[in-house]
Design a protein around this motif. Structure first.
Motif, PDB file in Angstrom:
ATOM      1  N   GLN A   1       0.846  -1.182   0.000  1.00 29.63           N
ATOM      2  CA  GLN A   1       0.000   0.000   0.000  1.00 29.63           C
ATOM      3  C   GLN A   1       0.887   1.239   0.000  1.00 29.63           C
ATOM      4  OE1 GLN A   1      -3.673   0.361   0.410  1.00 29.63           O
ATOM      5  NE2 GLN A   1      -3.608  -1.720  -0.415  1.00 29.63           N
TER       6      GLN A   1
ATOM      7  N   SER B   1      -3.933  -1.065   4.657  1.00 27.69           N
ATOM      8  CA  SER B   1      -4.416  -0.031   3.749  1.00 27.69           C
ATOM      9  C   SER B   1      -3.727   1.282   4.095  1.00 27.69           C
ATOM     10  CB  SER B   1      -5.933   0.123   3.856  1.00 27.69           C
ATOM     11  OG  SER B   1      -6.413   1.065   2.906  1.00 27.69           O
TER      12      SER B   1
ATOM     13  N   GLY C   1     -10.182   0.390   4.371  1.00 28.04           N
ATOM     14  CA  GLY C   1      -9.718   1.247   3.290  1.00 28.04           C
ATOM     15  C   GLY C   1      -9.415   2.634   3.784  1.00 28.04           C
TER      16      GLY C   1
END
Length: 570
Positions: free
Chosen positions: A234, A290, A345
């Motif tokens: 990420q 994330s 997220g």
């Protein structure tokens, strides 16, 4: 937490729904979009997009909401960057709205342009995945080639060319996965040989390279990557985090880049991927990661949620706006029913999590165990807790002779340890190494769940349920139907329906499609039975998934069928 609910924290993009709420939400707050369909994906940058299982989507800005649709095509995925929105459809096309669209195209505010056609090779315009950076977009095609399009000021397209907005530039062939972020000007590419390459902005060491090299304009093979399998990377604006499954099977998080954002207690920036060390994480297996602009989330297999990095808008969910240069735990009010079914997220300064139907064979059976329904008998733990189990699953997974040994092992463990062991058996999950070694000594461990399910499929004698199709009978295991199909789970939970049988017709399904479906229920695979996976059969399989109310599993039945068809006839 209801299945359609979302929890958000940080910048309040949902102010139209969350009336009278602050613009900065410092602790996770629950919202319900009150939609008929399950949520498939939430993705965000300066606005938040919610994609539903029916292929429709909505965009939420601070004071507005609008529907997103692409003609008659279903939306499979949304990816966003800095004023860029890219959409992948079920037709393997990518549509784009935002800064990359040139003025000459006279784009209206709601218009999306098909950029798949900007791949010069017409035979390579089927796109399997789309990933947005801050100012660039990456297209991964069904042939395994990755193309870049957009701004190239930091060399994030893997070359020294100027910005490329009219044509998608081939960056690499034989690609497995592409990693970047909604605020990132750097990108990582993993090839089929599991070699990792990177290019773009490295001013804070976010590519894992020495900061004396400010930018990398050519794809560079990265060395000194932690040993193990790369699960995910990420990317933030000035940092990157990497999820690695080590040689011991444990999943850990490594980080590099800006000192405020990288989660490593250090005075300076980190220019190589370094293990995030924290007493909070040391004994936990990491499930998902994330990142947003400058903050990151970590979700563990035990249902614990951690955050670190910038916190100006409360995006760390810890009740204040203080930055955290090391992971801190977020209070979640025990709303995790099953951590494997939740997605996390990050937008720019927002964090969100939601229930997801995305699952696989292993998770379906672990969920079945956790529900504690339809059990045959119970094991009793050292602390006198009763744990329901299913005889036929245990007999197939470890063998009848070992059930007595398993019972004795469970009696020596407390409830928590006992459940970990049983989840390992039901879903082939990893647990802590000591328990795994102990199980090996008892010779419980033989095969993966997929191999077990294949044996069950071919064993006609133990099948205890009949699905009637006209004058034909199809034998299946009742517990497999319950574990995999919401339709049959609901039927067997009903107190009014006849549980001994279910007379059905499924007249729209051919014998071929029905046989493919049943094998898939057991294995998540399509059996090589000589059938031609015609368009008609593939359409029937989509109907079959709806009939049986199957989870949107990984891999998806229709997706497998389409890929097998393409491999054979293209």
């Amino acid at each position: 937490m209801k299945r359609k609910d979302i929890r958000i924290f940080g910048f309040n993009t949902f102010s139209k729904i969350l009336k009278n709420s602050s613009s900065k939400i410092k602790k996770p707050i629950q919202i319900n979009l009150k939609k008929e369909y399950q949520i498939k994906q939430i993705i965000g940058s300066d606005s938040i997009f919610v994609l539903y299982q029916n292929g429709k989507a909505e965009e939420y800005k601070t004071n507005s909401k609008k529907k997103i649709s692409i003609r008659n095509e279903k939306i499979e995925k949304i990816s966003t960057g800095n004023k860029i929105i890219s959409i992948l459809t079920n037709e393997k096309k990518v549509y784009l709205s935002g800064n990359i669209i040139t003025k000459s195209e006279k784009q209206s505010q709601n218009e999306f342009i098909n950029i798949s056609k900007r791949i010069e090779d017409p035979e390579d315009q089927n796109v399997n995945d789309v990933i947005c950076g801050a100012f660039s977009v990456y297209l991964l095609t069904s042939k395994g080639n990755v193309y870049g399009i957009g701004e190239n000021g930091f060399g994030q397209l893997g070359n020294n060319l100027n910005d490329q907005k009219k044509q998608a530039i081939l960056m690499m062939k034989d690609v497995s996965k592409v990693f970047t972020g909604n605020s990132s000007s750097h990108v990582f590419i993993l090839n089929s040989k599991k070699e990792l390459f990177g290019c773009g902005n490295n001013s804070y060491g976010q590519l894992g390279l020495d900061t004396s090299i400010q930018k990398i304009s050519e794809l560079t093979k990265l060395k000194n990557i932690p040993k193990g399998k790369i699960i995910d990377i990420q990317c933030g604006n000035a940092h990157s985090i990497m999820l690695i499954s080590g040689e011991d099977g444990k999943r850990r998080v490594y980080s590099c880049g800006n000192s405020i954002s990288n989660g490593i207690y250090n005075c300076g920036d980190i220019n190589s991927f370094t293990l995030i060390r924290s007493p909070l994480l040391d004994n936990l297996n990491i499930d998902r990661i994330s990142s947003g602009k400058g903050h990151s989330l970590i979700l563990t297999s035990k249902g614990k949620l951690f955050a670190f990095g910038k916190n100006d808008f409360g995006q760390l969910g810890i009740g204040n706006k203080k930055n955290k240069i090391y992971p801190v735990e977020i209070e979640t009010d025990n709303f995790w029913l099953n951590v494997s079914n939740y997605d996390i997220g990050c937008g720019y300064e927002t964090s969100f999590l939601h229930y997801s139907l995305i699952s696989n064979l292993n998770e379906d059976f672990v969920n079945f165990f956790r529900n504690g329904e339809f059990s045959d008998y119970c094991f009793v733990t050292k602390d006198q807790k009763r744990i329901p189990v299913h005889d036929i699953i245990l007999r197939y997974r470890i063998g009848s002779r070992n059930i007595t040994n398993l019972k004795l092992l469970i009696q020596s463990k407390d409830e928590k340890e006992a459940k970990e062991i049983l989840e390992m058996i039901y879903g082939n999950y990893d647990i802590d190494i000591d328990s795994k070694q102990e199980m090996k000594r008892y010779k419980f461990w033989k095969e993966g769940l997929n191999e077990t399910m294949k044996r069950m499929y071919y064993d006609k004698e133990s099948k205890d349920f009949t699905i009637k199709r006209g004058n034909k009978n199809v034998l299946v295991h009742k517990l497999v139907l319950i574990a995999r199909s919401e339709l049959y789970r609901g039927m067997f939970l009903s107190v009014t329906e006849d549980k001994s049988n279910k007379v059905t017709d499924y007249s729209e399904l051919s014998d071929e499609a029905f046989e493919i479906l049943i094998y898939y229920l057991y294995t998540n695979e399509i059996k090589d039975n000589g059938f031609k996976l015609t368009k008609e059969i593939r359409n029937e399989l989509e109907i079959a998934m709806d009939y049986f109310q199957l989870n949107e599993s990984v891999p998806n039945l229709v997706t497998i069928a389409n890929e097998l068809h393409n491999q054979k006839y293209k």
